[in-house]
Design a protein around this motif. Structure first.
Motif: not given
Length: 149
Positions: A50-52, A58-61, A98-100, A122-140
């Motif tokens: 599925r696309p999601m 992709g976020t994991g990668g 909503t949660r990851i 560092l990945s989650h706060e500075k480098y990983c564009s995907a998780s930083i973007m998803l962090g706008k809607t999800a608690e990671i």
């Protein structure tokens, strides 16, 4: 960055909700919708992710890439890295994440816990564009373990 997504349903390939993405780097990824028991013609045939699911993968990668790169730049003897992701989505549209939770399993020789924790941070706060973007809607949330070897 570019990507073209084409519907394959009109081609009679066994699914009415199949799509193929051709990325700017020349790769092809198939996607399919979930089957719909009430209206099969509106659902997928379960022949591709599925696309999601691809968004989550992709976020994991993205974050695993960062973690390995940060550890290697720190001259740590990394032999493997795996991240297991579990996500929850909203019940109503748009069904955003909503949660990851991401659980990292890092394998190597003599890697300090502090180095792995810092690489994930560092990945989650500075480098990983995907998780930083998803962090706008999800608690990671994250956790990790280190496997010696």
């Amino acid at each position: 960055m570019e990507c073209t997504v084409a519907w394959t349903g009109q081609l009679g390939l066994g699914t009415g909700m199949g799509f193929v993405a051709r990325t700017g780097s020349g790769h092809v990824v198939a996607m399919d919708g979930a089957p719909d028991a009430q209206r099969p013609e509106l659902g997928g045939a379960n022949v591709a992710p599925r696309p999601m699911e691809l968004l989550l993968a992709g976020t994991g990668g993205c974050t695993a890439y960062d973690v390995v790169l940060i550890l290697r730049r720190g001259r740590h003897d990394v032999r493997g890295c795996q991240v297991q992701l579990k996500a929850e989505r909203a019940e109503t549209d748009p069904k955003v994440f909503t949660r990851i939770h991401m659980h990292f399993v890092v394998q190597g020789h003599g890697i300090p816990e502090a180095a792995v924790a810092r690489a994930i941070e560092l990945s989650h706060e500075k480098y990983c564009s995907a998780s930083i973007m998803l962090g706008k809607t999800a608690e990671i949330t994250t956790s990790f373990e280190i496997v010696e070897g």
